[in-house]
Design a protein around this motif. Structure first.
Motif, PDB file in Angstrom:
ATOM      1  N   PRO A   1       0.803  -1.247   0.119  1.00  0.00           N
ATOM      2  CA  PRO A   1       0.183   0.108   0.160  1.00  0.00           C
ATOM      3  C   PRO A   1       0.776   1.221   0.043  1.00  0.00           C
ATOM      4  N   SER A   2       2.051   1.122   0.477  1.00  0.00           N
ATOM      5  CA  SER A   2       2.828   2.295   0.615  1.00  0.00           C
ATOM      6  C   SER A   2       3.421   2.731  -0.696  1.00  0.00           C
TER       7      SER A   2
ATOM      8  N   TRP B   1       0.964   0.722  -9.022  1.00  0.00           N
ATOM      9  CA  TRP B   1      -0.062  -0.073  -9.354  1.00  0.00           C
ATOM     10  C   TRP B   1      -1.287   0.971 -10.111  1.00  0.00           C
ATOM     11  N   THR B   2      -0.721   1.068 -11.510  1.00  0.00           N
ATOM     12  CA  THR B   2      -1.518   2.257 -11.971  1.00  0.00           C
ATOM     13  C   THR B   2      -2.989   1.827 -12.239  1.00  0.00           C
TER      14      THR B   2
ATOM     15  N   PRO C   1      -4.562  -9.097  -1.694  1.00  0.00           N
ATOM     16  CA  PRO C   1      -4.738  -8.754  -0.500  1.00  0.00           C
ATOM     17  C   PRO C   1      -5.779  -7.693  -0.595  1.00  0.00           C
ATOM     18  N   GLU C   2      -6.273  -7.477   0.747  1.00  0.00           N
ATOM     19  CA  GLU C   2      -7.585  -6.883   0.910  1.00  0.00           C
ATOM     20  C   GLU C   2      -7.589  -5.520   0.230  1.00  0.00           C
ATOM     21  N   ALA C   3      -6.350  -4.758   0.776  1.00  0.00           N
ATOM     22  CA  ALA C   3      -6.305  -3.378   0.302  1.00  0.00           C
ATOM     23  C   ALA C   3      -6.160  -3.308  -1.607  1.00  0.00           C
ATOM     24  N   LEU C   4      -5.603  -4.290  -2.003  1.00  0.00           N
ATOM     25  CA  LEU C   4      -5.392  -4.529  -3.307  1.00  0.00           C
ATOM     26  C   LEU C   4      -6.694  -4.806  -3.919  1.00  0.00           C
TER      27      LEU C   4
ATOM     28  N   SER D   1      -9.028  -1.521  -4.274  1.00  0.00           N
ATOM     29  CA  SER D   1      -8.430  -0.821  -5.408  1.00  0.00           C
ATOM     30  C   SER D   1      -8.912  -1.222  -6.625  1.00  0.00           C
ATOM     31  N   VAL D   2      -8.904  -2.636  -6.804  1.00  0.00           N
ATOM     32  CA  VAL D   2      -9.330  -3.180  -7.873  1.00  0.00           C
ATOM     33  C   VAL D   2     -10.807  -3.177  -8.185  1.00  0.00           C
ATOM     34  N   ASN D   3     -11.633  -3.324  -7.040  1.00  0.00           N
ATOM     35  CA  ASN D   3     -13.054  -3.049  -7.149  1.00  0.00           C
ATOM     36  C   ASN D   3     -13.609  -1.768  -7.561  1.00  0.00           C
TER      37      ASN D   3
END
Length: 319
Positions: free
Chosen positions: A209-210, A215-216, A242-245, A248-250
């Motif tokens: 996440p940092s 991750w465009t 990973p949950e954070a990713l 972001s994808v959703n």
């Protein structure tokens, strides 16, 4: 004519790339027909690398080579939808010697896999073959245009040492473009399922996440496409994100909404309404996308009875 006779492959490929980036279909067909003729890709371009070096602002030396140029032309052809350039792929990209040249850099520094994930392309001086970006563009172009006899390319890309190289020297967009292309390829999943899942799992481990800026939007979009493709194709062994990713994808996929409801759709909705109850417009079939998104939504559906109606209106057939 002067350009085709005098310009190097490097400059031709940059023009092709610019046309693809700008979506310039009008007035470019003759140009692409000319540069994708088998006899235009001269023998010396395919036998020996033409290296053009330039000093970058950071003091590093970046090397241009034929594999990079050819991949840019291939990408532009696929982006513009030129489906009549298959001979170019077979003469310049998909021969065993061409694939070997494209992938030969996987032999460089095979230790320290994945230690330089972000900004890693800036350290790729003295390439004598293709770059990870060239590999991803080539694979995507072949899959998008459904180029025949491209199995060897995807088989070669999915080899362990090549995947190691892509993860080491590539960056997120190249990884997931390769994965999406492999999924689009006719035999990509069926022939390389375990390698595909391994590549996916190792790639998503690099998410931090940092460093989310690396991750465009295009990368997150490709990840979402692979997830949806896996649902459709029954690939149930992809590692979860990973949950954070995943969040972001959703959010990214949910932004890919379709056009507003058209009069054509409203007319047919009224017709369906007269016949039976329970039908609504724009029903999201994939929970992973988010029910509020119109992306890949069914035009008209009865959720309770699982009946879907897709409308191919006049705009589907207009160019």
């Amino acid at each position: 004519r002067w350009l085709l006779e005098e310009a190097s492959l490097q400059y031709i490929s940059k023009i092709a790339w610019a046309c693809g980036t700008l979506g310039m279909q009008a007035n470019t067909r003759r140009f692409f027909n000319a540069i994708t003729r088998p006899n235009y890709i001269r023998d010396q371009w395919l036998r020996e690398e033409q290296l053009v070096t330039s000093a970058a602002k950071d003091g590093k030396v970046h090397v241009w080579n034929n594999s990079q140029s050819l991949s840019m032309i291939a990408w532009a052809c696929a982006t513009l939808g030129w489906i009549d350039c298959e001979a170019f792929f077979h003469e310049a990209i998909l021969r065993p010697a061409d694939i070997k040249r494209l992938l030969q850099n996987h032999q460089r520094h095979q230790s320290n896999v994945g230690t330089n994930v972000i900004n890693c392309e800036s350290n790729s001086a003295h390439y004598h073959g293709g770059t990870p970006q060239a590999v991803s563009m080539t694979a995507w172009a072949c899959a998008t245009l459904r180029i025949s006899n491209s199995n060897l390319l995807f088989h070669s890309i999915m080899q362990p040492e090549v995947r190691d190289w892509l993860l080491r020297d590539g960056y997120p967009q190249t990884w997931f473009t390769v994965l999406w292309a492999t999924m689009l390829h006719n035999e990509g999943i069926s022939a390389h399922r375990s390698d595909f899942c391994d590549f996916w799992e190792r790639a998503i481990r690099f998410y931090n996440p940092s460093q989310a800026h690396a991750w465009t939007y295009q990368t997150l979009q490709k990840i979402g496409y692979v997830q949806l493709g896996a649902l459709i194709l029954g690939v149930d062994d992809l590692a979860p994100l990973p949950e954070a990713l995943q969040l972001s994808v959703n959010a990214t996929i949910s932004r890919n909404d379709t056009c507003p409801k058209t009069d054509f759709e409203k007319t047919w909705m009224a017709i369906v309404d007269e016949v039976c109850d329970g039908f609504v417009q724009e029903v999201q079939a994939f929970d992973a996308i988010g029910q509020s998104s119109g992306f890949l939504a069914v035009d008209i559906a009865n959720v309770e009875h699982m009946v879907a109606i897709e409308l191919d209106g006049p705009s589907y057939f207009l160019r």
